[in-house]
Structure formats: C-alpha cells, structure tokens
Design an enzyme around this catalytic site. Structure first.
Site, mmCIF file in Angstrom:
data_model
loop_
_atom_site.group_PDB
_atom_site.id
_atom_site.type_symbol
_atom_site.label_atom_id
_atom_site.label_comp_id
_atom_site.label_asym_id
_atom_site.label_seq_id
_atom_site.Cartn_x
_atom_site.Cartn_y
_atom_site.Cartn_z
ATOM 1 N N SER A 170 0.797 -1.228 0.000
ATOM 2 C CA SER A 170 0.000 0.000 0.000
ATOM 3 C C SER A 170 0.829 1.277 0.000
ATOM 4 O O SER A 170 0.316 2.338 -0.321
ATOM 5 C CB SER A 170 -0.935 0.005 1.207
ATOM 6 N N HIS A 198 -5.354 -4.664 -0.969
ATOM 7 C CA HIS A 198 -5.245 -3.649 -2.019
ATOM 8 C C HIS A 198 -5.254 -4.286 -3.406
ATOM 9 O O HIS A 198 -4.577 -3.812 -4.326
ATOM 10 C CB HIS A 198 -3.996 -2.796 -1.806
ATOM 11 N N LYS A 229 -12.431 -2.035 1.905
ATOM 12 C CA LYS A 229 -11.805 -1.157 0.904
ATOM 13 C C LYS A 229 -12.625 -1.222 -0.387
ATOM 14 O O LYS A 229 -13.688 -0.597 -0.441
ATOM 15 C CB LYS A 229 -10.339 -1.548 0.711
HETATM 16 N N1 PLP Z 1 -3.775 -5.642 5.369
HETATM 17 C C1 PLP Z 1 -3.462 -4.600 4.574
HETATM 18 C C2 PLP Z 1 -2.421 -4.756 3.520
HETATM 19 C C3 PLP Z 1 -4.119 -3.366 4.737
HETATM 20 O O1 PLP Z 1 -3.796 -2.305 3.981
HETATM 21 C C4 PLP Z 1 -5.105 -3.246 5.734
HETATM 22 C C5 PLP Z 1 -5.796 -1.942 5.848
HETATM 23 O O2 PLP Z 1 -6.105 -1.338 6.729
HETATM 24 C C6 PLP Z 1 -5.405 -4.348 6.535
HETATM 25 C C7 PLP Z 1 -4.715 -5.534 6.327
HETATM 26 C C8 PLP Z 1 -6.439 -4.310 7.616
HETATM 27 O O3 PLP Z 1 -7.700 -4.406 7.029
HETATM 28 P P1 PLP Z 1 -8.981 -3.992 7.883
HETATM 29 O O4 PLP Z 1 -9.139 -2.520 7.716
HETATM 30 O O5 PLP Z 1 -10.090 -4.795 7.303
HETATM 31 O O6 PLP Z 1 -8.700 -4.372 9.301
#
Ligand code: PLP
Length: 382
Positions: A170, A198, A229
């Site tokens: 990200s 992502h 997302k």
């Molecule tokens: N993994 C990645 C690569 C992320 O960018 C995110 C984003 O916040 C998460 C996990 C966590 O996802 P969540 O917002 O559903 O807890």
C-alpha cells in the site's frame, strides 16, 4: 516530539458520505478526494446502500454474540460461500476486519516446529499476527527472490514453511512477484499466503486479485482480504482457502472465537458489492482507465510515480517537508491528498500518495494533475 517531527497524526472530519467529492466539517468548499481505498467507488453505491438497509430491517442491527454461540445467520453463511466462489476457493471465514484475520491465522496454523517467511514491508497486521505465533520467523528483503530462496533453504529444517506477502503493497503501489514466489514455494515445499486488501475486486482480468493477475490462482493456498476497501468499504475481513484450513480456523482462531459477529448491514454491503463485481468488470475497467490517465499525465508532467498499473499512485518527492507543504497546498486548491514520510516510509523517500477510484471523473483526474503541476513548480519539485 511527534508534533515537531511532523509525524503527529491528526484526523480531518468529513461531513458527507465517502466519495470522490467531500465536504469537511466546519464548512468550506467541496474537495476532490484522492486518499480513500474506495477503489471501485462502492462505499456510496446506491445499490450497496439499499442492500444494507434491507438486510438491516430483516436481520437487525447485530447479533450480540460470537459466531459459534448464537451469532451465525443465513446471510453470514451466504457471504462466506460467495467470497469462496469469487476467489475460486473451497471455503471462507468472516472476521470483523482483515486485521483480525491476519491476527488469527498464523497462531492457529503454525506450531513451534514450523516456519513463516515474511516480506519485510508486509502490513502491520501481518507483522502482529506473526508475532503472536510460535513458529520460527524469517524476514526476507522486500520482493527479493534471492533472499527469499536463501531463507527457504535455511528453513528446510522445519516441519512446514509458509511464505507470507502482501499481494499489492500500500505504500509503493508495487505488486509482489507471485509467479516467482510460487515457483520457489514449489521448489522448497512451502505454502503461500497473500494479503489481498489492495487487490481484491480490481486486479486481474476479472478483479479476483493478484493471483489472477499473475496466473497463479491454483498455486496460492491462503488469501486474507478486507471488505473495508474496494468491496463496499464498510468493514470486515476474511480468510479463503482449503476447507480443512477454514474448519481449523473456526475451531482455533482467537479473533473469530472471541469477537462479535459481523453486523447484518455490513454483510449486506459486501454481499451486494460482490454481486456487482461478479456481474460485470466494467467498474474495475473504469478504474484501470483512470489510473492509466493519471499515471501517464503525471509522468508526462515530470513527476515520478512509484509502482505500475496500480490505483495507488505514490508521487515520489524525497524530502519530508516538501511532501507535507505540497499536500497542504494541494488541499488549498481543493485536492485532498496525504503526504507520507519517515517512519511510515524510509528516510529520504517521502511522497504524496494518490489513490484513484472508478468514481473519479476524467475532469477530477485532470484537475489533480494540474494542481500537482502548479504546486510542484511553486515548491521546486519540477
Ligand atoms: N492488510 C493490509 C495490507 C491493509 O492495507 C489493511 C488496511 O487497513 C489491513 C490488512 C487491515 O484491514 P482492515 O481494515 O479490514 O482491518
């Protein structure tokens, strides 16, 4: 300390729905938003909202229970089945977030006899999940296949090996070399885990993700991803993969066992988002076209954009102060973007991260490029 270093995080308050155009609390003109993970614009899609309202009416606000006591409704089972079908996997398990899915999986799956090999730039939730497990831990250099191979050789002495990587990263908008990772995994008898937060919904010909994009859907064993997302943006996460693994997680994964069921309205949003994406990939294609428009116009203007073909478009600036004053000046011109600097990204690699969405218009994209060009000239970035 943190305030002076420029690393203090403050929150802007939004007074409208999530979308390409926002109003901030306290008035002021509408701004164009380029910093949400709302890649497909489904957060405020009328059909997604309507589905949530219908499910809310029928199934209530929430379960007041974990899944295995009295928190499983038909909609939870249906969504799990739909997620598995979307990814062409055997089964899926829902969590309150992908953070929880990442926190739960390593401890449930790996013992002290096993090994996990993790990309050094993996998301914080993967790092935390790995910390919670008792397996032997190897960290390989970011997307460095020589280093991964060396670590896999070292890890041959353990019972089981799991390679863990973000599908798309990200901060850089770069994509893990999954074909090579899967080849190495085959050679050294390892399983592959990818975090597709992502990527799910828009990477690959049918938006299935990085594994589809790189032609390794049958080689990646475990996928964790988010419903927060591209898939409607409400909340929630999941693991999808082989049925015995999902069965094991239902028995052993602590964030699943000891946390409330996903609220029905949230289930409704995600379920409708998946329906829309399985009907047609027009939304994902529209996002890809706008990403292409932004990346090529910015490059022509003289900027360096990290990554390739991904809606995360980091405008590389180097200097932390430059990134922060430029981001502020962009907001003065009605363009909402965020600067990132150390410690979120390496020292000397400060950037402004722009995220493109299917619901941006071509004019939105062009206004963003124009503002960058003006602001970049003013501050000597061009
Ligand atoms: N993994 C990645 C690569 C992320 O960018 C995110 C984003 O916040 C998460 C996990 C966590 O996802 P969540 O917002 O559903 O807890």
């Amino acid at each position: 300390g943190r305030r002076r270093c420029g690393t203090w995080k403050s929150e802007r308050v939004i007074a409208s729905r999530q979308g390409p155009h926002l109003r901030l609390a306290g008035g002021g003109a509408e701004i164009i938003n380029f910093c949400a993970n709302n890649y497909l614009g489904l957060s405020s899609h009328p059909e997604v909202i309507r589905a949530a309202v219908e499910v809310l009416e029928k199934f209530g606000a929430g379960l007041s229970s974990v899944r295995f006591i009295c928190g499983t409704q038909s909609i939870h089972k249906d969504l799990e089945e739909k997620i598995a079908r979307f990814h062409q996997r055997e089964d899926a398990i829902l969590y309150a977030s992908c953070f929880d899915a990442n926190a739960g999986i390593f401890e449930a799956l790996l013992t002290p006899e096993d090994a996990v090999l993790s990309d050094e730039l993996n998301h914080a939730s993967i790092i935390d999940g790995i910390r919670l497990c008792k397996a032997n831990k190897y960290r390989y250099k970011h997307m460095d296949m020589q280093d991964l191979e060396a670590k896999l050789k070292e890890a041959q002495k353990h019972r089981l090996r799991l390679v863990a990587t973000d599908g798309a990263f990200s901060m850089d908008g770069d994509i893990a070399p999954l074909r090579e990772i899967c080849q190495l995994a085959q050679k050294y008898d390892a399983l592959v885990f990818i975090d597709e937060c992502h990527a799910t919904g828009f990477l690959g010909p049918n938006g299935r993700g990085t594994d589809e994009l790189l032609g390794v859907m049958d080689k990646v064993t475990i996928i964790n991803s988010t419903l927060g997302k591209a898939l409607g943006g409400a909340a929630g996460g999941y693991t999808t993969g082989p049925k015995p693994l999902i069965d094991l997680l239902r028995q052993r994964s602590r964030p699943y066992l000891f946390s409330n069921s996903l609220p029905p309205a949230v289930v409704g949003c995600a379920s409708k988002a998946l329906d829309l994406l399985m009907e047609s990939n027009a939304i994902a294609q529209s996002m890809a076209a706008k990403t292409q428009r932004f990346r090529s116009k910015m490059t022509a203007a003289g900027f360096t954009i990290s990554g390739k073909d991904h809606p995360i478009c980091p405008v590389m600036l180097g200097d932390a102060r430059l990134a922060s004053v430029m981001a502020e000046d962009m907001l003065n011109r009605g363009i909402y973007v965020i600067g990132f600097s150390y410690p979120v990204v390496p020292k000397g690699k400060a950037r402004i991260r722009v995220q493109i969405s299917a619901v941006h218009s071509n004019e939105d994209i062009d206004r963003c490029v124009e503002a960058f060009t003006e602001v970049g000239r003013k501050h000597g970035a061009l």
